[in-house]
Write an enzyme that holds these catalytic residues in place. Structure first.
Site, PDB file in Angstrom:
ATOM      1  CD  GLU A  31      51.866 143.219  94.481  1.00 30.71           C
ATOM      2  OE1 GLU A  31      51.584 142.077  94.083  1.00 30.71           O
ATOM      3  OE2 GLU A  31      52.729 143.937  93.930  1.00 30.71           O
ATOM      4  CD  GLU A  83      53.120 135.384  88.317  1.00 30.57           C
ATOM      5  OE1 GLU A  83      51.918 135.229  88.141  1.00 30.57           O
ATOM      6  OE2 GLU A  83      53.620 136.503  88.561  1.00 30.57           O
ATOM      7  CD  GLU A 114      52.904 138.062  84.913  1.00 27.27           C
ATOM      8  OE1 GLU A 114      51.783 138.551  84.684  1.00 27.27           O
ATOM      9  OE2 GLU A 114      53.386 137.999  86.054  1.00 27.27           O
ATOM     10  N   PRO A 120      61.877 148.311  73.136  1.00 28.42           N
ATOM     11  CG  PRO A 120      63.424 150.015  73.346  1.00 28.42           C
ATOM     12  CD  PRO A 120      62.774 148.913  74.102  1.00 28.42           C
ATOM     13  CG  HIS A 154      50.443 138.476  99.082  1.00 28.58           C
ATOM     14  ND1 HIS A 154      49.524 139.386  98.632  1.00 28.58           N
ATOM     15  CD2 HIS A 154      51.264 138.219  98.041  1.00 28.58           C
ATOM     16  CE1 HIS A 154      49.773 139.653  97.350  1.00 28.58           C
ATOM     17  NE2 HIS A 154      50.824 138.966  96.972  1.00 28.58           N
ATOM     18  CG  HIS A 198      53.755 135.742  92.105  1.00 28.28           C
ATOM     19  ND1 HIS A 198      52.610 135.423  91.421  1.00 28.28           N
ATOM     20  CD2 HIS A 198      54.132 134.616  92.746  1.00 28.28           C
ATOM     21  CE1 HIS A 198      52.295 134.163  91.655  1.00 28.28           C
ATOM     22  NE2 HIS A 198      53.193 133.655  92.471  1.00 28.28           N
ATOM     23  CD  GLU A 199      53.667 140.000  89.763  1.00 29.79           C
ATOM     24  OE1 GLU A 199      53.978 140.298  90.926  1.00 29.79           O
ATOM     25  OE2 GLU A 199      52.676 139.294  89.492  1.00 29.79           O
ATOM     26  CD  GLU A 231      48.650 135.644  87.975  1.00 30.81           C
ATOM     27  OE1 GLU A 231      48.705 135.385  89.180  1.00 30.81           O
ATOM     28  OE2 GLU A 231      49.226 136.616  87.460  1.00 30.81           O
TER      29      GLU A 231
HETATM   30  C1  NOJ Z   1      49.877 139.120  90.610  1.00 35.08           C
HETATM   31  C2  NOJ Z   1      50.252 137.787  91.164  1.00 35.08           C
HETATM   32  O1  NOJ Z   1      50.728 136.936  90.155  1.00 35.08           O
HETATM   33  C3  NOJ Z   1      49.052 137.215  91.860  1.00 35.08           C
HETATM   34  O2  NOJ Z   1      49.309 135.899  92.286  1.00 35.08           O
HETATM   35  C4  NOJ Z   1      48.656 138.116  93.001  1.00 35.08           C
HETATM   36  O3  NOJ Z   1      47.481 137.621  93.572  1.00 35.08           O
HETATM   37  C5  NOJ Z   1      48.404 139.533  92.503  1.00 35.08           C
HETATM   38  N1  NOJ Z   1      49.496 139.984  91.697  1.00 35.08           N
HETATM   39  C6  NOJ Z   1      48.217 140.507  93.638  1.00 35.08           C
HETATM   40  O4  NOJ Z   1      49.415 140.677  94.317  1.00 35.08           O
HETATM   41 CA    CA Z   2      51.703 137.746  87.921  1.00 30.75          CA
END
Ligand code: NOJ
Ligand code: CA
Length: 699
Positions: free
Chosen positions: A415, A502, A174, A203, A413, A483-484, A508
């Site tokens: 996470e 993502e 990112e 590193p 979602h 994402h990530e 964002e």
């Molecule tokens: C990062 C994500 O890119 C975002 O879209 C999300 O809202 C937050 N993390 C929380 O999970």
């Molecule tokens: Ca993100």
């Protein structure tokens, strides 16, 4: 004298054993040619040329294995095998409805002399727009389970090219792009700060991530990446700045090994896409062609879609993911005390469902609906989230029937806050919950350090994790937006339910950092998007004053936000701003309502990485076309023909463009909408404001 004599003897001996006099091993198609060379010392190497122009000068190949650090030399050539393919296939969804897979292939069979006599193959596939090559470890007596400690693939550039790069980092991609000569790449001089959490720079100060976009001194556009990254770690590149040489640098696991393999095995493809025209890089389908066909047999449930979300309001601090202020905010019974700021409450979610239904947007993403957000980040606890327990103010059953009655789908979602193993344990339960409540898609997230073992986001273990999630989601008919994760390598062909990721610096960042530069979106299609669709979350209409942080703004005009729906391809496309901000500009919002998310064809009309981009696309199965054009911080006049339209007919085009006084910094929300008649003979010249763009719909 003695030394020189010994040296000469050595050379003679080696050249007798290894040289292949007069034997050229090569494959070519159109202007692209790859040549394999077995150098003195039995070192495999290759070159790539484009017409008369060198692309990759002689570059070495091979490995260091845990039990043999010399698995890059001492090889002899056993045989070569040539193949060719010319076929077409239809993606489940995509930028085009049919893809030609046309290549010449040469497989080089090698054996290491002495010692264990191990076998290694290198497969080169040459397309009209580039080269892919991969290593094969055949099944053999002396190689069973083995560990890669280093991959030694090199890409020796022919010149000190201009590079569009982000720094090497095992856990985050990112970043803002830096544009420098290869000789000037330096991670201590990157553009902007990541602003992200738990970023751990590799590193290596002189390393970059792929897809790496290059423009050479001899006028070639070159893109280096990989395809079909499976059961292996992601490839970053160490930059030897003096020789413009890039060397594969794999992402290690928690104890420093690069990959644990079992023969037979083949690595991902290393890809070099090349053309004299920037537009050709964007229309290349080489990476998709190098991936396996869909493993999902019945794909009828996979449906590209747009979605709004209880999301931006949390990003800008208007509401929160969490229900209480902190986990210590509890009443006498130990129950969390609501802060009154929780975004995912039933009434608010209904408001988004109403908005989606009113405007024909099929999905509503809800974040912060499940318990755990009081303490979700940075605590290194595995069991923060269970993916089925809602907060008390999120009424699952009521919202399921409300959404159903309105013809809208809720998007789940999940996470994980980096607890990937915890997520794997719960996948079945999580996806069964989605099935029960008719949620067609999930957005996953991996914020923070990967626990429990400290693997890296881009290492082999996590690469396998993302694929396991995609497979499990497919079994449950769930579409996936990760994402990530590691950046994509075309696996969306193999898992067409893994529709977006993502894996890059999205819109964002305009909420929680100084934001993205106006050039950012002109670089992403040449870099991050080369591997697959990005959930960039376009469509922000309120471009200033959306947070309480002073001077924060989105560095685009409103018209450019519209253009991103075309230039940033994704089959899951977010309509990211708040309903009330769209309600202010209904005429501009019409474009977002109309724009398609799945396409019959795509035409790259103008392109220069870092500067500008104009792309036209034909909606799948419809006589509707959409065009998006964007620029960096400089104003420009886009100039393009509509000769992709069917001849002999007149169409109506709606043009959404920057207002006369618009600019991303001073007047970003100024735009104009007009309608004109167009035909296949029309040539358009459209003025774009600094940081601006335009969008067209034609039907
Ligand atoms: C990062 C994500 O890119 C975002 O879209 C999300 O809202 C937050 N993390 C929380 O999970
Ligand atoms: Ca993100």
């Amino acid at each position: 004298m003695k030394k020189l004599f010994a040296c000469l003897l050595g050379w003679v001996a080696i050249s007798q054993v290894y040289a292949q006099p007069g034997k050229s091993i090569s494959a070519s198609l159109g202007k692209v040619k790859v040549q394999f060379i077995l150098e003195d010392g039995g070192k495999p190497a290759y070159t790539v040329t484009y017409g008369a122009k060198p692309v990759i000068n002689k570059s070495n190949l091979g490995f260091a294995l845990a039990d043999d650090s010399t698995f890059y030399k001492g090889f002899k050539l056993l045989s070569t095998k040539y193949d060719q393919v010319d076929e077409s296939w239809a993606p489940v969804w995509g930028e085009v409805n049919s893809i030609r897979n046309h290549y010449q292939q040469v497989t080089v069979h090698l054996q290491q002399e002495g010692g264990k006599q191990r076998l290694l193959n290198v497969v080169f596939r040459v397309f009209e727009d580039g080269v892919g090559f991969r290593y094969e470890f055949p099944k053999q007596a002396n190689l069973n389970y083995f560990i890669v400690t280093q991959e030694k693939t090199e890409f020796a550039l022919a010149s000190d090219a201009k590079a569009f790069w982000i720094p090497g980092d095992y856990d985050s991609n990112e970043y803002a792009y830096s544009t420098t000569k290869v000789s000037e790449i330096d991670n201590q001089k990157i553009v902007g700060a990541s602003g992200d959490i738990a970023v751990r720079l590799a590193p290596d100060r002189y390393s970059v991530q792929t897809p790496l976009m290059l423009k050479s001194d001899n006028g070639l556009y070159i893109n280096i990446h990989e395809a079909a990254l499976r059961n292996y770690s992601s490839m970053q590149l160490h930059v030897d700045r003096s020789q413009f040489k890039l060397k594969s640098s794999l992402v290690p696991d928690a104890v420093g090994n690069m990959a644990y393999l079992h023969a037979p095995f083949h690595t991902p493809w290393r890809t070099v896409i090349v053309s004299g025209k920037a537009a050709d890089i964007l229309s290349s389908k080489m990476i998709l062609n190098l991936n396996d066909p869909s493993k999902v047999e019945n794909t009828s449930w996979i449906k590209p879609m747009k979605f709004v979300g209880v999301w931006w309001e949390m990003q800008i601090g208007k509401s929160t993911w969490s229900y209480a202020k902190s986990m210590n905010d509890v009443d006498a019974n130990g129950k969390l005390i609501p802060s009154g700021l929780h975004g995912a409450n039933t009434a608010n979610v209904k408001r988004y469902i109403d908005f989606a239904a009113r405007h024909g947007i099929p999905g509503v993403l809800v974040e912060g609906w499940n318990t755990g957000w009081e303490d979700w980040f940075g605590n290194w606890k595995e069991d923060v989230f269970d993916f089925v327990t809602p907060y008390p103010d999120f009424d699952v059953a009521a919202l399921t029937s409300y959404a159903r009655a309105k013809g809208v789908s809720i998007i789940m979602h999940n996470e994980t806050s980096g607890s990937a193993t915890n997520y794997e344990r719960q996948l079945d339960t999580a996806y069964r919950f989605m099935n029960e409540h008719s949620y067609p898609a999930v957005k996953t997230g991996y914020v923070g350090k990967i626990i429990p073992r400290g693997e890296h986001h881009d290492g082999q273990w996590m690469v396998n994790h993302y694929a396991r999630v995609a497979q499990k989601a497919a079994e449950h008919h769930v579409m996936l937006d990760a994402h990530e994760p590691v950046r994509p390598t075309g696996l969306q062909r193999t898992y067409p339910n893994w529709m977006a990721s993502e894996a890059g610096r999205g819109n964002e960042y305009n909420a929680f950092s100084e934001g993205n530069l106006p050039e950012h979106e002109t670089i992403l299609p040449f870099t991050r998007l080369m591997g697959g669709p990005m959930d960039y979350t376009p469509g922000i209409f309120k471009l200033k004053g959306y947070t309480t942080v002073p001077n924060r703004q989105v560095h685009t005009t409103l018209a450019k936000q519209l253009a991103l729906y075309v230039t940033m391809y994704s089959p899951l496309q977010m309509v990211a701003d708040l309903p009330e901000n769209y309600d202010k500009y209904p005429d501009a919002f019409q474009f977002i309502k109309d724009v398609a998310v799945d396409w019959d064809d795509t035409y790259i009309l103008e392109a220069e990485p870092g500067d500008y981009l104009t792309i036209a696309r034909k909606a799948k199965g419809k006589n509707e076309w959409f065009i998006g054009g964007i620029t960096d911080e400089h104003s420009r006049t886009a100039n393009f023909k509509l000769n992709f339209l069917p001849q002999g007919r007149t169409f109506e085009a709606t043009i959404y463009e920057d207002g006369r006084t618009a600019s991303f910094d001073k007047n970003p929300e100024s735009y104009a909408v007009r309608k004109i008649k167009v035909t296949s003979k029309t040539v358009l010249q459209l003025k774009i404001a600094p940081g601006g763009g335009f969008a067209l719909s034609i039907n």
